[in-house]
Design a protein around this motif. Structure first.
Motif, mmCIF file in Angstrom:
data_model
loop_
_atom_site.group_PDB
_atom_site.id
_atom_site.type_symbol
_atom_site.label_atom_id
_atom_site.label_comp_id
_atom_site.label_asym_id
_atom_site.label_seq_id
_atom_site.Cartn_x
_atom_site.Cartn_y
_atom_site.Cartn_z
ATOM 1 N N CYS A 130 0.845 -1.209 0.000
ATOM 2 C CA CYS A 130 0.000 0.000 0.000
ATOM 3 C C CYS A 130 0.874 1.251 0.000
ATOM 4 N N ALA A 131 1.898 1.279 0.831
ATOM 5 C CA ALA A 131 2.795 2.438 0.881
ATOM 6 C C ALA A 131 3.498 2.637 -0.456
ATOM 7 N N GLY A 132 3.927 1.529 -1.082
ATOM 8 C CA GLY A 132 4.570 1.625 -2.387
ATOM 9 C C GLY A 132 3.624 2.144 -3.451
ATOM 10 N N PHE A 133 2.360 1.721 -3.368
ATOM 11 C CA PHE A 133 1.371 2.194 -4.330
ATOM 12 C C PHE A 133 1.123 3.688 -4.170
ATOM 13 N N ILE A 134 0.971 4.162 -2.933
ATOM 14 C CA ILE A 134 0.731 5.587 -2.705
ATOM 15 C C ILE A 134 1.904 6.416 -3.220
ATOM 16 N N VAL A 166 2.745 9.911 -10.223
ATOM 17 C CA VAL A 166 1.931 10.052 -11.430
ATOM 18 C C VAL A 166 1.072 11.310 -11.354
ATOM 19 N N TYR A 167 0.424 11.530 -10.217
ATOM 20 C CA TYR A 167 -0.429 12.707 -10.085
ATOM 21 C C TYR A 167 0.386 13.994 -10.144
ATOM 22 N N ARG A 168 1.551 13.996 -9.518
ATOM 23 C CA ARG A 168 2.406 15.193 -9.575
ATOM 24 C C ARG A 168 2.828 15.466 -11.011
ATOM 25 N N ASP A 169 3.210 14.425 -11.725
ATOM 26 C CA ASP A 169 3.682 14.592 -13.106
ATOM 27 C C ASP A 169 2.585 15.075 -14.044
ATOM 28 N N THR A 170 1.336 14.737 -13.730
ATOM 29 C CA THR A 170 0.232 15.115 -14.616
ATOM 30 C C THR A 170 -0.458 16.400 -14.164
ATOM 31 N N GLY A 171 0.086 17.051 -13.114
ATOM 32 C CA GLY A 171 -0.418 18.371 -12.729
ATOM 33 C C GLY A 171 -1.301 18.404 -11.509
ATOM 34 N N PHE A 172 -1.278 17.333 -10.703
ATOM 35 C CA PHE A 172 -2.091 17.285 -9.493
ATOM 36 C C PHE A 172 -1.185 16.970 -8.297
ATOM 37 N N PRO A 173 -0.482 17.970 -7.786
ATOM 38 C CA PRO A 173 0.501 17.721 -6.727
ATOM 39 C C PRO A 173 -0.109 17.293 -5.399
ATOM 40 N N SER A 174 -1.407 17.548 -5.194
ATOM 41 C CA SER A 174 -2.041 17.134 -3.944
ATOM 42 C C SER A 174 -3.316 16.363 -4.244
ATOM 43 N N PHE A 175 -3.695 15.512 -3.308
ATOM 44 C CA PHE A 175 -4.899 14.709 -3.474
ATOM 45 C C PHE A 175 -5.415 14.326 -2.095
ATOM 46 N N ASP A 176 -6.692 13.939 -2.050
ATOM 47 C CA ASP A 176 -7.319 13.511 -0.802
ATOM 48 C C ASP A 176 -7.482 12.002 -0.806
ATOM 49 N N ILE A 177 -7.436 11.416 0.391
ATOM 50 C CA ILE A 177 -7.574 9.967 0.541
ATOM 51 C C ILE A 177 -8.774 9.672 1.432
ATOM 52 N N LYS A 178 -9.581 8.704 1.017
ATOM 53 C CA LYS A 178 -10.700 8.238 1.829
ATOM 54 C C LYS A 178 -10.498 6.747 2.117
ATOM 55 N N LEU A 179 -10.548 6.384 3.390
ATOM 56 C CA LEU A 179 -10.441 4.986 3.815
ATOM 57 C C LEU A 179 -11.839 4.471 4.114
ATOM 58 N N SER A 180 -12.288 3.501 3.320
ATOM 59 C CA SER A 180 -13.617 2.911 3.515
ATOM 60 C C SER A 180 -13.462 1.590 4.262
ATOM 61 N N LEU A 229 13.395 23.381 -26.884
ATOM 62 C CA LEU A 229 12.095 22.718 -26.921
ATOM 63 C C LEU A 229 12.217 21.223 -26.680
ATOM 64 N N SER A 230 13.311 20.644 -27.108
ATOM 65 C CA SER A 230 13.547 19.223 -26.855
ATOM 66 C C SER A 230 13.593 18.936 -25.357
ATOM 67 N N GLU A 231 14.227 19.828 -24.606
ATOM 68 C CA GLU A 231 14.283 19.679 -23.148
ATOM 69 C C GLU A 231 12.901 19.875 -22.539
ATOM 70 N N GLU A 232 12.170 20.882 -23.013
ATOM 71 C CA GLU A 232 10.844 21.176 -22.462
ATOM 72 C C GLU A 232 9.864 20.030 -22.699
ATOM 73 N N ALA A 233 10.050 19.300 -23.786
ATOM 74 C CA ALA A 233 9.091 18.275 -24.175
ATOM 75 C C ALA A 233 9.364 16.915 -23.543
ATOM 76 N N ARG A 234 10.396 16.805 -22.739
ATOM 77 C CA ARG A 234 10.681 15.524 -22.088
ATOM 78 C C ARG A 234 9.557 15.178 -21.113
ATOM 79 N N ALA A 235 9.149 13.927 -21.102
ATOM 80 C CA ALA A 235 8.175 13.471 -20.112
ATOM 81 C C ALA A 235 8.774 13.622 -18.722
ATOM 82 N N PRO A 236 7.969 13.889 -17.698
ATOM 83 C CA PRO A 236 8.498 14.155 -16.357
ATOM 84 C C PRO A 236 9.376 13.044 -15.802
ATOM 85 N N ASP A 237 9.078 11.782 -16.127
ATOM 86 C CA ASP A 237 9.891 10.686 -15.598
ATOM 87 C C ASP A 237 11.224 10.558 -16.326
#
Length: 652
Positions: free
Chosen positions: A411-415, A421-435, A642-650
């Motif tokens: 679970c820790a590895g998944f988070i 992934v979320y940071r790279d796609t523009g979502f640096p923060s997120f909420d977690i719900k434990l059901s 532009l080549s540098e700018e276009a690199r994927a975040p990873d």
């Protein structure tokens, strides 16, 4: 306790207790406390239930008086009263109209009407004006409880058949409560405000008209449903309408057409027709996710899309999910009966089949199997919504087979992976719900204790803020849901992590433990994007189509100012492509401003304009999306930059 049956003991939020005559109303309670509270009071919470100021209190209770400062009860009352005021306005304008129901919904209300003529946009304006007249009249709101026969007779005499049906459906023993807003009357559970003037006259708006079957039954009459929104202040309404305008600008369906990314058509409802530029975004996201999964120790597999019903029966999906599955029947050669198959709605049972191939040892665990799994689910036609709700989609799916002791680490590895992934796609923060565990579940309490504790501990290892949703876990195990917030404040539930002790049992998955005996693995279901289709839709709306350079389908357009620069433009495109950029030339005999406008509408991040001067100096004029200013740069310099700018975040 009350002293006798003629009095009740009321406990206030500060813990104080006072005696009142039985049958005292919250309005009388407020008046006994202070004149100012009596003026401000709008309702009460009695034993946690929202209570009308007019309703008598017949037994000991806890009580709190609500005012307009209390957002939740105030908004509920405002919106509920507006539903009645709107229905009154409609019947005053068109007396032949039959009324039905008008519940409060998120941000507003709706009311269903039976009327021969369709409501027009002009009608909505007339209804709003009449509603403001009713509010200005400050008519009192009163209530009575009637017996069923009297209520039915009343509505039969008024020619309101829908109300008759509603009264008849009220269970025996429940009160039949009638409300009056001035002289206009409606059947309602309440509560309501004390007079129509308490509703803010400048903080509501009627939004649209839609069709709705009576009681949701397509065999019943089609009604007209008017939707409205309401808030406590004019500014809140203004802010919400601005939000809607912004959301409309960002609508991925409109941007998808303008950017020529995808389309839908009736021959394949809920299925996406990806165009070249849209498919480029899809492939870039898939390649990015594949690299992230490889680095995190996942092994990619691919499983069939069409599977015999026997597997779905064994997994439990045939009983629980059949109405959402696409079923096929095939006449097999030499078979006595048709073979029944289903397009897979999810990948889980197929992943267990891969795990079950060959003998697995505890040394093989955790085993992380990932698939970009193509799934199909039958969704109601009315629920389909662009890329956000489709019938055919691809999940970034994976299942981790592990021991109970490995749940926390996985679970820790998944988070951690999800955070990247979320940071790279523009979502640096997120909420977690434990059901947590529902009442109906499989597995022992001891196993649930262990699973819930492991998920909670894994969350706390990376952050200390999360929400617990008691009893909302899946029947097979607890789960985490991950919510993103986009650029205009909307929440999107995307990622999920679920602990499953049920499916390995149903599908007989096992591994050989250190003791040489067979054991059941825990199956962890997990996804980060949810589906590529929906996540791409979210990205388009979050960025308003102006995707990050690495995801933009057309990263650079080299546009000529004069035909004398055609050869140089093609040379520039070749250099950009050699550097790994998605570039194209626009050599059309059009003015440069026209070309810039067109490619800006297509959300191309960078436009390089070239004319005779640029040819002579081996430069380009750089215009970036959303910026009016331009800059000059050497060709080699801009290709490198532009080549540098276009690199994927990873890969940056």
């Amino acid at each position: 306790m009350a002293l006798d049956q003629s009095t009740v003991s009321l406990t206030f939020p500060d813990g104080s207790v006072r005696e009142f005559p039985a049958g005292t109303t919250p309005a009388e309670v407020a008046a006994s406390l202070s004149k100012s509270l009596a003026k401000k009071a709008i309702s009460a919470q009695v034993n946690g239930r929202h209570h009308d100021l007019q309703w008598p209190i017949e037994a000991d209770a806890e009580i709190a008086i609500n005012t307009m400062a209390d957002d939740a009860p105030a908004l509920e009352l405002i919106r509920h009263d507006l539903a009645h005021i709107m229905a009154r306005a409609v019947q005053e304008l068109w007396p032949e109209t039959k009324v039905t129901i008008g519940p409060v919904i998120e941000r507003g209300w709706y009311y269903d009407f039976d009327r021969d003529e369709p409501f027009t946009p002009e009608d909505l304006g007339a209804i709003e004006a009449k509603m403001r007249e009713i509010i200005a009249a400050r008519d009192p709101v009163t209530t009575e409880v009637w017996d069923r026969e009297r209520a039915i007779r009343h509505y039969e005499e008024k020619g309101e058949p829908f109300k008759v049906e509603l009264v008849e459906a009220i269970p025996e023993g429940e009160p039949v409560r009638m409300y009056w807003h001035g002289d206009w009357q409606d059947l309602c559970r309440g509560p309501h405000l004390s007079h129509t003037g308490q509703v803010p006259a400048d903080a509501f708006k009627l939004m649209k008209v839609a069709g709705a079957y009576w009681r949701g039954d397509s065999n019943r009459p089609m009604l007209q449903r008017i939707y409205g929104v309401a808030f406590k202040t004019r500014q809140e309404l203004k802010d919400y309408l601005h939000f809607l305008e912004e959301a409309e600008k960002r609508d991925h369906r409109r941007l998808g057409r303008e950017m020529k990314l995808f389309h839908f058509q009736e021959e394949a409802p809920g299925m996406v027709f990806w165009h070249p530029d849209g498919w480029t975004i899809y492939r870039e996201m898939q390649d990015y996710m594949r690299r992230r999964l490889d680095a995190a120790g996942y092994r990619e597999i691919n499983t069939p899309q069409v599977v015999d019903r026997k597997l779905w029966e064994a997994s439990g999906h045939w009983d629980k999910y059949r109405e959402n599955m696409y079923i096929t029947e095939i006449d097999e050669e030499h078979a006595q009966e048709k073979r029944v198959n289903a397009l897979k709605p999810m990948n889980c049972p197929c992943h267990v089949q891969v795990f079950n191939t060959g003998i697995k040892s505890y040394r093989d665990l955790p085993l992380r199997l990932a698939e970009f799994g193509s799934c199909h689910r039958y969704e109601a036609h009315g629920a389909l919504h662009g890329l956000m709700r489709v019938r055919g989609f691809t999940q970034d799916d994976a299942h981790i087979f592990c021991t109970e002791d490995q749940i926390e680490a996985e679970c820790a590895g998944f988070i951690d992976l999800l955070s990247k992934v979320y940071r790279d796609t523009g979502f640096p923060s997120f909420d977690i719900k434990l059901s947590t565990r529902p009442e109906v579940r499989v597995g022992s309490d001891a196993v649930w204790d262990k699973a819930e504790a492991a998920l909670e501990k894994a969350i706390l290892a990376v952050r200390n803020d999360y929400e617990v949703d008691p009893g909302e876990g899946a029947f097979y195990g607890p789960k985490l849901d991950f919510k993103l917030t986009d650029a205009i404040g909307r929440e999107w539930q995307c990622g999920t992590f679920q602990a499953d002790f049920n499916l390995p049992e149903r599908l007989d998955a096992s591994y050989i433990g250190a003791d040489g005996e067979k054991h059941r693995p825990v199956m962890l279901h997990r996804a980060i994007l949810g589906s590529f289709e929906r996540f791409i839709g979210i990205l388009i709306e979050n960025y308003s189509g102006k995707l990050p350079m690495w995801l933009a389908p057309r990263q650079v357009v080299v546009a000529t100012i004069t035909s004398d620069a055609d050869a140089y433009a093609e040379e520039a495109v070749a250099a950009l492509r050699a550097a790994g950029l998605r570039a194209e030339a626009d050599l059309r005999n059009e003015k440069i401003n026209y070309k810039v406008r067109e490619h800006s509408l297509g959300k191309v991040p960078v436009i390089l304009a070239v004319g005779q001067r640029e040819v002579d100096e081996r430069t380009v004029t750089v215009r970036r999306l959303g910026e009016k200013a331009t800059a000059s740069a050497g060709l080699d310099e801009i290709v490198s930059r532009l080549s540098e700018e276009a690199r994927a975040p990873d890969r940056a």
